[in-house]
Design an enzyme around this catalytic site. Structure first.
Site, short mmCIF file in Angstrom:
data_model
loop_
_atom_site.label_atom_id
_atom_site.label_comp_id
_atom_site.label_asym_id
_atom_site.label_seq_id
_atom_site.Cartn_x
_atom_site.Cartn_y
_atom_site.Cartn_z
N SER A 159 0.83 -1.75 3.10
CA SER A 159 1.65 -3.00 2.90
C SER A 159 2.37 -3.08 4.11
O SER A 159 2.02 -3.23 5.45
CB SER A 159 2.17 -3.13 1.67
OG SER A 159 2.18 -4.66 1.31
N ASP A 178 -4.30 -1.76 3.23
CA ASP A 178 -3.78 -3.30 2.71
C ASP A 178 -2.70 -3.72 3.58
O ASP A 178 -1.64 -4.15 2.87
CB ASP A 178 -3.97 -3.37 1.35
CG ASP A 178 -4.39 -4.95 1.16
OD1 ASP A 178 -5.17 -5.45 1.75
OD2 ASP A 178 -3.94 -5.51 -0.10
N HIS A 200 -4.12 -5.13 -4.35
CA HIS A 200 -3.29 -4.59 -3.18
C HIS A 200 -3.15 -2.91 -3.38
O HIS A 200 -3.24 -2.38 -2.41
CB HIS A 200 -1.95 -5.33 -3.31
CG HIS A 200 -1.32 -5.25 -2.24
ND1 HIS A 200 -1.70 -5.47 -0.75
CD2 HIS A 200 0.14 -4.94 -1.73
CE1 HIS A 200 -0.58 -5.31 0.05
NE2 HIS A 200 0.60 -5.07 -0.53
#
Length: 475
Positions: free
Chosen positions: A158, A182, A252
């Protein structure tokens, strides 16, 4: 008394070692800290095969203070992302153990929870640049101690993916590899390459996208970008807001669990470059000649083995499907059907493969398939598990989804199921020599195509058949 004279010094030395190697924990905060806001503080947790379950705090400036750090080993960093509740990531322990089991390395978990824990996402995003500067200074120290930049692998999750990009950019693409799981989309989407991760940040950049319609970054960011399940709704994740926090983070977070599974030896997922996910599901993207005899790239940890070809081909988007839970890997078959209906039929096929008491299921449900008389229709079916033994039965169910219309029948002249992996391996074998093919044929048991001829499928009625040898097969 005589025994204690010898044991006491040993016990004291052991106690001193334990004190010297105090086990460090990932910073554990709570919502109170997140609401107040946290200021950036980076803690480096070092794991090696000598201290698998006991993290040692690594100095930012003096590597010799932590003897477990070995400059001759490769070094892997794990950088977490946004922590709105302040809690440690649930995957830290398993991730570190899997990596150390796979390779002897210096594994550094970058704990920037003080900085990432903040209900104000903007502040956490601002801290990514500072965290990148902190790690850049550390890697400069590592370089002075003799660590090769080629041997560094940064895994960023992330926001951590963009931190990895900032670090890589500071070393002018000299870092060996960046893996982005991601990468965060909010406040990065639409920004210029110098303000986010991009392919020039390392010698090799591989990216996994699992939540492109919410928390993740939609566009390609690496030399190769993986889009499981089209990069959006991941199987097994909640589909309504009534599921609580899992609804927001499951897609996610799935990127981490998919990547962890790729480190294991028993679940390898082949991926396919394609212009769209629909074309991939329709079986239009199975040609992997551009990648050489080894076929299309395997997702995850081992994709680095195809680095030279992938970098040469430039930015590649690949697709694959997964199961809702571990093991995530599926087995793909091409399904060729020729029908004999006078009128065109549209519908869906569910297929089960049986081997003794084991069965594997695939449903071609991404769009109604068109069945036209004397015309071969090809589909790509993903089965939820691999059947190791010979398939002794095939069950098929034909549905149209039309509840207000009469039930239809599908007259099937030819049904052929071909394992995609077998096609790849058979193609490679043919490229060597036909003689060698005969030798391999007698030495290895490759999954074979499965066929049936001339039968009727009644709508919503399961049909079970025994497969027979395909008339035109080369096996």
């Amino acid at each position: 008394m005589f025994l204690w004279q010898y044991l006491t010094p040993v016990l004291l030395i052991t106690l001193q070692i334990c004190k010297a190697q105090k086990c460090e924990e990932f910073t554990d905060l709570d919502l109170k800290h997140a609401f107040i806001g946290t200021h950036l503080r980076v803690k480096l947790l070092l794991y090696t095969r000598e201290n698998r379950s006991c993290a040692l705090q690594l100095s930012h400036t003096d590597l010799s203070a932590t003897p477990s750090f070995n400059v001759s080993r490769p070094t892997t960093f794990i950088i977490h992302g946004y922590r709105p509740t302040g809690s440690p990531p649930i995957w830290i322990n398993e991730f570190t153990q899997l990596l150390l089991e796979r390779k002897d390395m210096n594994l550094i978990v970058v704990d920037w929870n003080r900085g990432a824990a903040n209900v104000n996402y903007v502040k956490a995003k601002e801290n990514t640049l500072k965290a990148g500067e902190n790690l850049t200074a550390l890697i400069k120290v590592m370089k002075n101690y003799g660590v090769s930049l080629d041997s560094i692998h940064i895994i960023g999750i992330s926001l951590g993916a963009h931190i990895a990009g900032f670090v890589g950019a500071n070393f002018n693409s000299s870092i060996g590899r960046i893996t982005a799981l991601d990468p965060a989309g909010p406040l990065f989407t639409g920004s210029s390459p110098e303000n986010r991760l991009d392919p020039t940040d390392a010698q090799f950049v591989d990216v996994l996208h699992t939540d492109i319609d919410a928390l993740g970054f939609r566009q390609p960011l690496g030399h190769i970008d993986f889009y499981p399940n089209d990069g959006t709704d991941q199987p097994g994740c909640p589909t309504t807001i009534f599921s609580g926090g899992a609804y927001f983070k499951c897609d996610h977070q799935r990127s981490v669990f998919l990547y962890m599974e790729s480190i294991k030896p028993n679940c390898k997922i082949r991926t396919y470059p394609c212009s769209s996910y629909k074309d991939f599901l329709d079986g239009k993207c199975l040609n992997c000649e551009q990648f050489g005899p080894a076929g299309c790239p395997i997702f995850g940890y081992d994709v680095i083995e195809r680095k030279d070809i992938i970098v040469k081909l430039s930015q590649i988007k690949t697709y694959f499907k997964t199961n809702p839970k571990s093991p995530f890997c599926m087995t793909a078959y091409t399904v060729d059907i020729v029908t004999w209906n006078q009128e065109v039929r549209f519908g869906y096929i569910t297929i089960k493969l049986h081997s003794g008491s084991k069965e594997s299921v695939a449903t071609t449900d991404h769009g109604a398939t068109k069945f036209k008389k004397f015309t071969k229709t090809q589909m790509l079916a993903h089965f939820d598990s691999y059947i190791e033994g010979p398939v002794d039965k095939i069950s098929l169910t034909f549905t149209t989804g039309n509840v207000l219309q009469p039930l239809y029948k599908l007259r099937v002249l030819t049904l052929r199921l071909t394992p995609v992996e077998t096609k790849d391996r058979y193609t490679k074998i043919k490229e060597i020599t036909f003689v060698f093919l005969k030798i391999l044929k007698s030495s290895f048991s490759l999954p074979r195509p499965l066929c049936r001829y001339d039968f009727i499928l009644e709508e919503n009625q399961k049909k079970t058949l025994r497969p027979i040898p395909c008339e035109d097969t080369n096996f």
